[in-house]
Design an enzyme around this catalytic site. Structure first.
Site, PDB file in Angstrom:
ATOM      1  N   ASP A  34      64.511  28.463  23.806  1.00 33.59           N
ATOM      2  CA  ASP A  34      64.345  27.074  23.189  1.00 33.59           C
ATOM      3  C   ASP A  34      63.656  27.147  22.011  1.00 33.59           C
ATOM      4  O   ASP A  34      62.878  28.095  21.632  1.00 33.59           O
ATOM      5  CB  ASP A  34      63.742  26.232  24.274  1.00 33.59           C
ATOM      6  CG  ASP A  34      63.961  24.855  23.777  1.00 33.59           C
ATOM      7  OD1 ASP A  34      64.739  24.535  23.383  1.00 33.59           O
ATOM      8  OD2 ASP A  34      63.153  23.883  24.657  1.00 33.59           O
ATOM      9  N   ARG A  70      64.549  23.359  16.248  1.00 25.73           N
ATOM     10  CA  ARG A  70      63.304  23.020  15.542  1.00 25.73           C
ATOM     11  C   ARG A  70      62.932  24.044  14.467  1.00 25.73           C
ATOM     12  O   ARG A  70      62.348  23.686  13.543  1.00 25.73           O
ATOM     13  CB  ARG A  70      62.318  22.894  16.474  1.00 25.73           C
ATOM     14  CG  ARG A  70      61.999  21.510  17.162  1.00 25.73           C
ATOM     15  CD  ARG A  70      61.423  21.268  18.490  1.00 25.73           C
ATOM     16  NE  ARG A  70      62.071  21.875  19.509  1.00 25.73           N
ATOM     17  CZ  ARG A  70      61.650  22.288  20.561  1.00 25.73           C
ATOM     18  NH1 ARG A  70      60.471  21.988  20.918  1.00 25.73           N
ATOM     19  NH2 ARG A  70      62.328  22.722  21.812  1.00 25.73           N
ATOM     20  N   ARG A 118      70.959  23.379  11.878  1.00 24.63           N
ATOM     21  CA  ARG A 118      70.736  23.772  13.111  1.00 24.63           C
ATOM     22  C   ARG A 118      71.380  25.132  13.566  1.00 24.63           C
ATOM     23  O   ARG A 118      70.924  26.200  14.048  1.00 24.63           O
ATOM     24  CB  ARG A 118      70.963  22.947  14.358  1.00 24.63           C
ATOM     25  CG  ARG A 118      70.134  21.754  14.545  1.00 24.63           C
ATOM     26  CD  ARG A 118      70.697  20.711  15.329  1.00 24.63           C
ATOM     27  NE  ARG A 118      70.910  21.521  16.658  1.00 24.63           N
ATOM     28  CZ  ARG A 118      69.829  21.354  17.625  1.00 24.63           C
ATOM     29  NH1 ARG A 118      68.619  20.718  17.342  1.00 24.63           N
ATOM     30  NH2 ARG A 118      69.983  21.839  19.111  1.00 24.63           N
ATOM     31  N   HIS A 141      70.395  28.916  14.873  1.00 21.19           N
ATOM     32  CA  HIS A 141      71.003  29.431  16.197  1.00 21.19           C
ATOM     33  C   HIS A 141      71.320  31.036  15.803  1.00 21.19           C
ATOM     34  O   HIS A 141      71.341  31.884  16.766  1.00 21.19           O
ATOM     35  CB  HIS A 141      72.208  28.957  16.659  1.00 21.19           C
ATOM     36  CG  HIS A 141      71.987  27.643  17.281  1.00 21.19           C
ATOM     37  ND1 HIS A 141      71.136  27.116  18.264  1.00 21.19           N
ATOM     38  CD2 HIS A 141      72.564  26.202  17.068  1.00 21.19           C
ATOM     39  CE1 HIS A 141      71.076  26.082  18.653  1.00 21.19           C
ATOM     40  NE2 HIS A 141      72.142  25.559  17.874  1.00 21.19           N
ATOM     41  N   LEU A 145      69.529  48.826  31.795  1.00 21.02           N
ATOM     42  CA  LEU A 145      69.117  47.502  31.804  1.00 21.02           C
ATOM     43  C   LEU A 145      70.373  46.693  32.026  1.00 21.02           C
ATOM     44  O   LEU A 145      71.396  46.896  31.444  1.00 21.02           O
ATOM     45  CB  LEU A 145      68.751  46.910  30.463  1.00 21.02           C
ATOM     46  CG  LEU A 145      68.200  45.672  30.344  1.00 21.02           C
ATOM     47  CD1 LEU A 145      66.928  44.978  31.104  1.00 21.02           C
ATOM     48  CD2 LEU A 145      68.041  44.952  28.834  1.00 21.02           C
TER      49      LEU A 145
END
Length: 234
Positions: free
Chosen positions: A14, A18, A27, A31, A125
């Site tokens: 998250d 911001r 934005r 990202h 993994l």
């Protein structure tokens, strides 16, 4: 590094928007930086000895964002699958996707199927990406599968245990998370792995996802390793 007690970490990534806003950028720039951090944290996770990493990349609710932002996120996904696949294979990482695949563009569905197939034998993994994912939808889908099995006389009410129900979820074969990390200061689960998080330890950090680094990850793992666990005991 000593062996960690933690085998599976789930992360709600998250704060990309911001992070970009603080820098006067769109934005989409946040990202992009967030996607770059996925690569760094995946490397760190492999080095830590954790065997499973589940990332909340795109929720079913995220489809309600602006068409431009959704398109940018989907293009980032395409770029990630194209550019990082070689490293995924070289680092012996298995990658799988959970969520509502039929909501994705056909070319993305094809890409994720190819990546899953080609990386299926990797063992260092398991990177599980929650894409077009919502936990309530997952639980509803599992319930419908159980009902269908009952209609076919393949499952009775007495046979429906927690273990059987877990096997009907998208995460079948993956252990429940030991740790959930949410970045950006928010303290919500946000429809993420609701069934699987029953006994998970929660860590919330104010750090925005693009700034979340290996050092903070290792500190969280160390705190987990040093905690005394009761799990319902007095």
């Amino acid at each position: 590094m000593s062996e960690t007690l933690c085998k599976h970490i789930a992360i709600i990534m998250d704060g990309n928007g911001r992070w970009a806003k603080k820098r006067g950028m769109p934005r989409s720039f946040g990202h992009k930086k967030g996607a770059e951090n996925v690569v760094k944290i995946t490397r760190a996770m492999k080095e830590s000895g954790v065997k499973y990493l589940t990332l909340y990349a795109f929720s079913t609710e995220n489809w309600q964002r602006s068409a431009d932002e959704v398109a940018a996120l989907m293009q980032l996904l395409r770029d990630y699958l194209d550019k990082e696949f070689k490293e995924i294979m070289e680092n012996n990482v298995r990658i799988i996707f959970i969520g509502e695949r039929d909501m994705l563009a056909k070319d993305i569905q094809q890409k994720i199927n190819e990546v899953e197939t080609k990386s299926a034998g990797n063992t260092a993994l398991t990177l599980c990406i929650a894409l077009s994912y919502g936990s309530r939808q997952e639980i509803l889908a599992a319930t419908k599968r159980a009902m269908a099995l009952a209609v076919e006389d393949k499952l009775s009410a007495d046979d429906l245990s927690a273990e059987v129900f877990s096997s009907l979820l998208y995460t079948d074969g993956i252990p429940d998370p030991d740790i959930l990390i949410r970045t950006s200061g928010e303290q919500r689960i946000s429809n993420y792995l609701l069934w699987q998080l029953a006994y998970t330890e929660l860590f919330f950090t104010n750090t925005l996802w693009p700034d979340f680094e290996k050092e903070e990850l290792m500190d969280i793992i160390a705190k987990f390793n040093n905690r005394e666990r009761r799990y319902g005991k007095n």
